[in-house]
Structure formats: structure tokens, C-alpha cells
Motif scaffolding. Sequence first.
Motif, short mmCIF file in Angstrom:
data_model
loop_
_atom_site.label_atom_id
_atom_site.label_comp_id
_atom_site.label_asym_id
_atom_site.label_seq_id
_atom_site.Cartn_x
_atom_site.Cartn_y
_atom_site.Cartn_z
N ALA A 175 5.37 5.72 16.14
CA ALA A 175 6.15 6.42 16.69
C ALA A 175 7.69 5.90 16.31
N THR A 176 8.40 7.07 16.59
CA THR A 176 9.98 6.94 16.20
C THR A 176 10.85 7.57 17.20
N ASP A 177 11.69 6.69 17.28
CA ASP A 177 13.01 7.24 18.44
C ASP A 177 14.01 8.02 17.64
N ASN A 178 14.30 7.72 16.53
CA ASN A 178 15.57 7.90 15.81
C ASN A 178 15.09 8.93 14.61
N GLY A 179 13.92 9.62 14.88
CA GLY A 179 13.49 10.36 13.73
C GLY A 179 13.46 9.92 12.19
N VAL A 180 13.12 10.45 11.09
CA VAL A 180 12.66 10.03 9.91
C VAL A 180 13.73 10.47 8.77
N VAL A 181 14.43 9.43 8.29
CA VAL A 181 15.36 9.57 7.02
C VAL A 181 14.92 9.16 5.93
N GLY A 182 13.93 8.37 5.64
CA GLY A 182 13.32 7.72 4.42
C GLY A 182 13.43 6.42 4.42
N ARG A 183 14.87 5.90 4.40
CA ARG A 183 14.86 4.29 4.57
C ARG A 183 14.30 3.81 5.77
N SER A 184 13.19 3.06 5.60
CA SER A 184 12.46 2.30 6.85
C SER A 184 11.64 1.21 6.48
N ILE A 185 11.23 0.49 7.35
CA ILE A 185 10.56 -0.81 7.12
C ILE A 185 9.41 -0.44 6.26
N PHE A 186 8.66 0.57 6.70
CA PHE A 186 7.62 1.15 5.96
C PHE A 186 7.68 1.33 4.71
N VAL A 187 8.93 2.02 4.18
CA VAL A 187 9.12 2.05 2.50
C VAL A 187 9.47 0.73 2.13
N ALA A 188 10.33 0.03 2.79
CA ALA A 188 10.40 -1.28 2.34
C ALA A 188 9.13 -1.98 1.91
N SER A 189 8.26 -1.94 2.82
CA SER A 189 6.90 -2.65 2.57
C SER A 189 6.35 -2.09 1.43
N VAL A 190 6.20 -0.59 1.17
CA VAL A 190 5.70 -0.01 0.11
C VAL A 190 6.16 -0.52 -1.29
N VAL A 191 7.70 -0.60 -1.13
CA VAL A 191 8.00 -1.32 -2.45
C VAL A 191 7.63 -2.66 -2.71
N LEU A 192 7.76 -3.62 -1.42
CA LEU A 192 7.21 -5.03 -1.77
C LEU A 192 5.65 -4.99 -2.23
N ALA A 193 5.06 -4.07 -1.73
CA ALA A 193 3.32 -4.13 -2.15
C ALA A 193 3.32 -3.83 -3.72
N ILE A 194 4.19 -2.83 -4.02
CA ILE A 194 4.10 -2.59 -5.49
C ILE A 194 4.46 -3.92 -6.28
N MET A 195 5.55 -4.85 -5.68
CA MET A 195 6.19 -5.95 -6.44
C MET A 195 5.08 -6.98 -6.29
N ILE A 196 4.37 -7.22 -5.08
CA ILE A 196 3.32 -8.41 -5.13
C ILE A 196 2.06 -8.05 -5.69
N LEU A 197 1.73 -6.65 -5.86
CA LEU A 197 0.47 -6.28 -6.57
C LEU A 197 -0.11 -7.08 -7.77
N PRO A 198 0.74 -7.17 -8.97
CA PRO A 198 0.31 -7.93 -9.93
C PRO A 198 0.01 -9.36 -9.63
N ILE A 199 0.62 -9.99 -8.70
CA ILE A 199 0.33 -11.47 -8.60
C ILE A 199 -0.95 -11.74 -7.67
N VAL A 200 -1.14 -10.91 -6.80
CA VAL A 200 -2.35 -10.93 -6.14
C VAL A 200 -3.51 -10.49 -7.00
N ALA A 201 -3.34 -9.07 -7.76
CA ALA A 201 -4.27 -8.96 -9.08
C ALA A 201 -4.77 -9.91 -9.72
N ALA A 202 -3.70 -10.56 -10.33
CA ALA A 202 -3.90 -11.32 -11.44
C ALA A 202 -4.70 -12.74 -10.88
N LEU A 203 -4.25 -13.17 -9.59
CA LEU A 203 -4.99 -14.57 -9.20
C LEU A 203 -6.33 -14.05 -8.86
#
Lengths: 339, 352
Positions: free
Chosen positions: A180-208
Motif C-alpha cells: 500500500a502507499t499513502d504518498n503515491g509512487v515516484v520511483g525512489r523507494s525502499i523497494f527500489v533500494a532493495s532491488v539495487v542491494l539485491a543485485i549487489m549481494i547476488l554475486p557473493i551469495v551465488a559464489a558461496l
Amino acid sequence: MSSEPDGPRKGSSRNDTTVAAAKSASSSDGARVKPADALFKNLTRSAGLGLLALIAAIAAFLVLEATDALSANTGNFLTTTEWFPNGSPPVFGVAALLFGTLLTAVIAMVIAVPVAVGIALFITVYAPRRLATPLAFVVDLLAAVPSVIFGLWGLIVLVPRMEGVQKFLTDYFGWIPLFATDNGVVGRSIFVASVVLAIMILPIVAALSREVFLQVPTAHREAALALGATRWEMIRTAVLPYGRPGVISASMLGLGRAMGETIAVALVLPASFDISWQVLSPAGNTIAANVANGFAEANDVGRGALIASGLVLFVVTMIVNMIARAIIARRREFSGAAA
Amino acid sequence: MSTSTATVAAAPGGLNLVGRQLPRAAFPAIGAGAVAVTVVLYVLAPITSRIQFVLIAGALYLIGQTVASIAVEGSRRATDRGVTTLVYLAFLLAVIPLVAVLASVISKGAQRVDVDFLTHSMRNIGARDAGGGIYHALIGTLEQIALASLFAVPFSLLVAIYLVEYGRGRISRTISFFVDVLTGLPSVIAGLFILAFYILALERKPTGFAGALALTILMIPVVVRSAEEMLKLVPNDLREASYALGVSRWRTIVKVVIPTALPGIITGVMLAVARVAGETAPLLLTIFGTDSINFNPFSGPQSALPLYIYSQAGQPQQVAIDRAWGAALTLIVLVMLLNAAARLVARLTRVR
């Protein structure tokens, strides 16, 4: 030089034999421990102890420089959500920041771990053997990209493109409180930050994960296949149970990495200081990102406050990492004989 | 979708070891069907993103394949096929961001990078002005990583030697454990520590040297771990042969063990350098950044490539963002060169 040690392959005991040999050699011709030898040994040992001192110094100086600011604080540091350390009187607390740190890191882990396990399975089980090494290299390449470049890419390229995805999520799944969102969607959000973080931790988790899947005894896999299992059934019965502790600890290490990531999050997240589960709203902040964003305008108390928040991050990531290492260590004892 | 194209694989009267299978042609057909349905969805519904297109088409393909496979081959094989598709999708999902990041950095950075960009600083250039360059940041980065290597490599090597050659018992286990702790240390904490220790407690000014100290902390665990692995690979026979000739322990380590492990150690150091070259957060807190060229890392603020990217990317003007992309391309080329060199050293010296 061969890549495998030639001696008995039992880890530490390999060196013990050397030591014993050296000791008996030196003791046989009297007590002639050369001073140079003792000096060198002490030199290396003091370097090792210096490393321990470094960790102690990190903790000590963070505490030392945080105390002034903490005593000037008029709010409760652990439960306050506001962050006005430069005001008079200063009011700041780490609650909202810690919440944002954990939320982004956990979402990143939820996104990254299944994909990383998929990549690890692809490289160890599915990919043709000749392609496995280059493909693993491609995934490792992702780890070589500096975090500030992920931040730049996330801000300029990914945020505008994720707007549609987020609108879709909130339009059709808005009945789930998370979306849900009270303030509309403008792009920058926790979700997008998490997607960027997911891409960054992907190689470490994959390698191990790849490392532990490679250690699955071939006999286990072949036994499953010989009993008529399909490839997925072989993975489910032989590979995954064997690799589970490794995957769990890899995920924890990824979680620790995601919590400490600074610049990418600072660029993608709009800084705000409230506790909200609405991951699609344009809000949210993390401890590390707040240090990067708030440092330029911080006065003395402000710097102390940032150092205090860093101390919290230090403790939390250390706990997560220790749990991960403990799982690995237990696994190593367990599988030592089988390998 | 194309479930009707299934055939019975068993030859009449023959021994059927394989069971009924979907014909090979079925899979492209299902794929084409999935893409077609997605295109129809695009026309009918207001979807705009390419990411969504890939996700929806992938999901539709998975559903179609599973339905077809259950109908013809049974549920066990359907699950197997479903997982296979998911695993391939997972790999694709990892490659997409890599390609996307590299493509944007190269295409947007190449428009900006030229000799002028590489040889000029940002002095007297406002955020809105076009022009300017990264010379000052490039100098800063190179000096800082050189200094950090100078501090971190000898120290880490000594720690690794202690852990492999001498260390046993509780102290060694504790040190080894804290190397792991240091590996997981968030880079921003290293910056905060140098801020607290060097700048606040010792009351020094922020300099390139302070940044190098923060990078040193981040390099140490990486170098220790890789050097440790390499020292462990040195065959014990070499050590024993050296002892048998009456060579003392420390000379054995310095003259036999380290030279044998050296190529691997160099590779590890280069990978560590590549990692810290892209670190931003610790530098933000320790070197402050400047628009002018400062060759001296021991006095006055310096700039660095990652910091330059961060400060330019945070500005709204397009010219600033273009500069950020140009610097990003330079940084990525630098990091990839270091990585490639590390792998080259590893490959050239492996055969023996």
C-alpha cells in the motif's frame, strides 16, 4: 607447483608435523634457537595481535567519540525516530534508521537468495561443464562493479524504469499492507533500494552457494540419479540438504553486506525519518546512507550522532556475520571427514 | 497453448524406456505463444516497462510449459522442466543487470570521456557549467590506493605468515576469527573509525592520507585471507627440504615459502586493490573532496573517482550527471584492468 597440497590433507595437522620436525631438529643439537628466528616469529605474532588491537580500537574510538553527542541528546537514542542532532537542543534516535536498514536488507535478501541459489545450481548442475567456469566468471564480474556505479545506475536508469513495476504492484496488490502507499509512487523507494542491494549481494551469495554445491559428493548425486530421480529430484534429495547450511550462512553474509552498503542506498533513497512498512512509498533511510547524506552539514554533536549510529550498525552487522561464520564453522567440522 | 502437438514417443511393440515426451518443437512454440500473449497484453493494458515484458513473458512460458508437460509427460517430469526453466531464468536475471549497468556506463560515459576530460580538474567550474574533468580525482584515487597497499600488504602478509606458519591454539583462532569479522565490516564503519580516531581524536585535517588509512582497514582482511590460502598451498616437502639443508625457519619462510606463493599473493593483492578503488563511503568521511588538483596526499583535502561520481550524481544538472557517467567509465575501466591483470598474473604463473 601442483594446486593440491601433497602432504596429508588434514588442514592444520599438516603444519604440526612441520613444526614437530623443526623442533626436534633444533632441540637435537642443543638449545640453539637463533635470535633471528625468534625475532621473526615475534614480528609476525605482533602483526596478528595488532589486528586484534585494530578491532578493539575501532570499537573504542567509536564509543569515545559518540559519548559527548549521546549525553547532549535530549531524546532516547534507541527509540526516537527523529534525527535533529544539529538543532538546539539536539534530538536524535536510531530507531527509524535501524528499521530502514533491516527492512531494505531483508527485502534484498528475499529477492537475491532464490536467484543466487538458482545461479549456483545452474553453474554446478545444469550448465555444460566447459561453460561453467566462464559463466561463473560473468557472475563474479558483477561483484567487481563499484557500489557507487550501482548507485548512479540505480538513480538514473533503474528508478524511472521501476516506476511502472511499482505502480503495478500497488494497483493490484495494494491490499497487502506492504504494497500500500499513502504518498503515491515516484520511483525512489525502499523497494527500489532493495532491488539495487539485491543485485549487489547476488554475486557473493551465488559464489558461496556454488562452493558448497560443488562439495556435494558425486556419489550422492549419482545414487539419486541411479534410483531414477529426475534432475530436480536429485537436487532436492542430494544437493540441497547437503548445501543448506552453506546457503544459510551465505545469505547471512549477504544480509550483513546489504546492511552496511552506503552509497548506492544514499543515492537511491530519499532521506526521511519515519517507520513505515510501505515499501513503495517515496520514503525511508538507512544508518549507512544517513551517514553519507548527513555528514556534510553535521556539526560536532551531529558527527558524534553519526558515529553513534555507526556503532549500532557495527554491532548489528557483527552479530549477523558471527552467526553466519558459526554456521560455516559447524559445517566444516561436520564435513571434514566426508571431504 | 500448443498442447495438441504432443506425440506418443513409444514405438509400437518396442521397449519404452523413456516414456512419453514433448517433441522438441513444442518449446519454441510455447515460447512464441507466451511472447504473443504478452504483446496482446501490452496493446490492451497500460504496461510500459521492458522489465515487466520479460517477467510476464517468462511467467507465461513457465505456465504453458508446465501445463503441456503435465498433460503429456506426467507431474514429475513437469516439475523437473519447471525447475530447469526457473534456474535458466535465474541466471538470465543475474546477467541482465550486469549487461544493463555496463551498457549504460559505456554508452553514456563514452560520450564524455576524452583527453580534455582526463587532464583537467573541476577548478573554477560550477555545477551548471559544461566542461571540467577528473584529473584531480584520478590522481587522488591512484595515490590513495598506492598508499593503502603500502600499509596493508606488509602487515597482512605478516598476519598471514603467523596464521599459517606459526599460529596454533587460542590466539591464532581468535585472530583468524577477527579477520572474518573485519571482512564483514561495512566500509562506512572504517570511514567513521578514521574520522573518530584520526580527525576528531588526534585533531588532524582530512587528507588523502586519512582516506588511505580507511582503505587500509578494508584491504587487510582481503589480503590476509588470500595470502593465507596461497601459503597453505605451498607443499610441505619444500619446507622440510629447506630445514634438512640446515636453513633456519625464518629464512625458509622468506626464501622458499613466500617466493613459491608469490604469484598467488600478487593476484590477491590486486583483487583487493580493485575492491577498495571503488569504495566511496570511507573516503567521503576522510578526504572531504576538492575541485582542485592536489598532488600531496599528506596535506589538504584530495578528491577521488568514487567520491567525484557521488558528488556529481547528486546534482540535478544534466552536465553534472554526464560528468558522473564519464568518471564511472574511467573507474570501471581502472577496476576491470586491475582484475584482468590479477587474473593474468594468476594464469601466467600457474603452469609449472
